[in-house]
Design a protein around this motif. Structure first.
Motif, short mmCIF file in Angstrom:
data_model
loop_
_atom_site.label_atom_id
_atom_site.label_comp_id
_atom_site.label_asym_id
_atom_site.label_seq_id
_atom_site.Cartn_x
_atom_site.Cartn_y
_atom_site.Cartn_z
N ARG A 61 41.22 45.04 47.05
CA ARG A 61 42.41 45.36 46.25
C ARG A 61 42.22 46.71 45.60
N ASP A 62 42.09 47.72 46.45
CA ASP A 62 41.85 49.08 45.97
C ASP A 62 42.74 50.04 46.75
N ASP A 66 45.00 49.73 50.27
CA ASP A 66 46.42 50.08 50.39
C ASP A 66 46.64 51.02 51.57
N ARG A 84 43.87 40.31 50.99
CA ARG A 84 43.41 41.23 49.96
C ARG A 84 42.40 40.48 49.10
N VAL A 86 39.00 40.39 46.16
CA VAL A 86 38.43 41.05 44.99
C VAL A 86 37.28 41.95 45.44
N SER A 89 37.13 47.79 49.47
CA SER A 89 37.27 47.72 50.93
C SER A 89 35.99 48.19 51.59
#
Length: 294
Positions: A61-62, A66, A84, A86, A89
């Motif tokens: 989720r960074d 994205d 996604r 915690v 990536s």
């Protein structure tokens, strides 16, 4: 014809020296980033060639996550099943020499490692509806085994890319437990799988062994015999992504009705186009472009 690819999606950081690599010191060169991950790359190659493709993967989720999702979706891949998670990536750092050949690489697949067997159970319907499932060796062995089992139970052919020597060694026990339609090792990965020749894997229930031999081409070993294929001549700019293009193109051609040898030759053409560019996956890759080399 739909392909489900299950595996890694990460950021590639590619460093290339401008002169011969000198170990233990700073080397002048260039550094670039791009979307990567074996599974993701295979999925993008398939989509750009025109095969409907769904990717099962995990990204953080960074901002990197994205960007990975946006770039992969823009290439035509269905990313609706990408999780996604915690944390950050995954990343892959490769150092290439002045000729574009890989000198050393480091892979951080921590996001991919979050995919568990129960996540594969959640994808049972997706896996069972595929015409082909491609598994990336970066998956945890128990996660891969579950996806493999689900696909086999549904009568879906499974193609396994061992990815690297350490990953192949970790996957070797699974090859003794269940049949597999196809595996695509290089020579070192074949040994890590506990085999001396493709025949050793055939004896364990593997139908097709596509042994990749780098500049020497490949050996396609099938139930009814073997075919040697030569690497297509051309300039080598960057070898990153060549194997992913080769496998993605092979699957695309196969689902289009090609024979195994013809599909492998098509894969070689896609690999030649990829190493001649600076991109991990060529943005201009099309079926017509690949066929122009055949």
């Amino acid at each position: 014809m739909t392909v489900v690819v299950i595996g890694g999606a990460n950021l590639d950081l590619l460093a290339r020296t401008t002169r011969a690599v000198v170990p233990g010191t700073s080397n002048p060169g260039t550094i670039a980033t791009s979307p990567g991950g074996v599974g993701r790359n295979i999925a993008e190659n398939l989509a750009r060639l025109g095969t409907p493709t769904l990717l099962v993967a995990a990204v953080g989720r960074d901002l990197f996550g994205d960007d990975l999702l946006a770039a992969t979706a823009a290439a035509g891949v269905d990313v609706s099943r990408v999780r996604r998670v915690v944390g950050e990536s995954g990343t892959y750092v490769a150092v290439l020499d002045e000729c574009g050949e890989l000198h050393v690489a480091v892979s951080d697949m921590s996001a991919t490692a979050t995919l568990r067997p129960e996540d594969m159970d959640a994808e049972r319907a997706v896996i069972g509806a595929a015409d082909l499932v491609v598994l990336d060796g970066n998956l945890q062995p128990d996660t891969m085994a579950r996806a493999w089992t689900l696909a086999s139970a549904a009568g879906v052919r499974v193609v396994l890319d061992p990815v690297s020597v350490p990953k192949a060694a970790a996957l070797a026990p699974a090859l003794r437990d269940r049949p597999l339609w196809a595996v695509t090792p290089n020579t070192a990965e074949l040994a890590a799988l506990g085999a001396t020749t493709p025949a050793d894997l055939h004896s364990r229930g593997v139908s097709v062994v596509w042994l990749r031999e780098g500049a020497h081409g490949s050996l396609l070993s099938m139930p009814d015999g073997e075919v040697r294929l030569a690497t297509l001549p051309g300039e080598v700019v960057d070898v990153t992504g060549a194997g992913d293009a080769m496998l993605g193109a092979f699957c695309h051609s196969l689902l289009g009705g090609a024979s195994l040898p013809d599909a492998a030759a098509y894969g070689h053409a896609a690999a030649a186009l990829t190493v001649a560019s600076t991109s991990t996956v060529r943005a201009d890759l099309t079926d017509e472009l690949v066929r122009s080399l055949l």
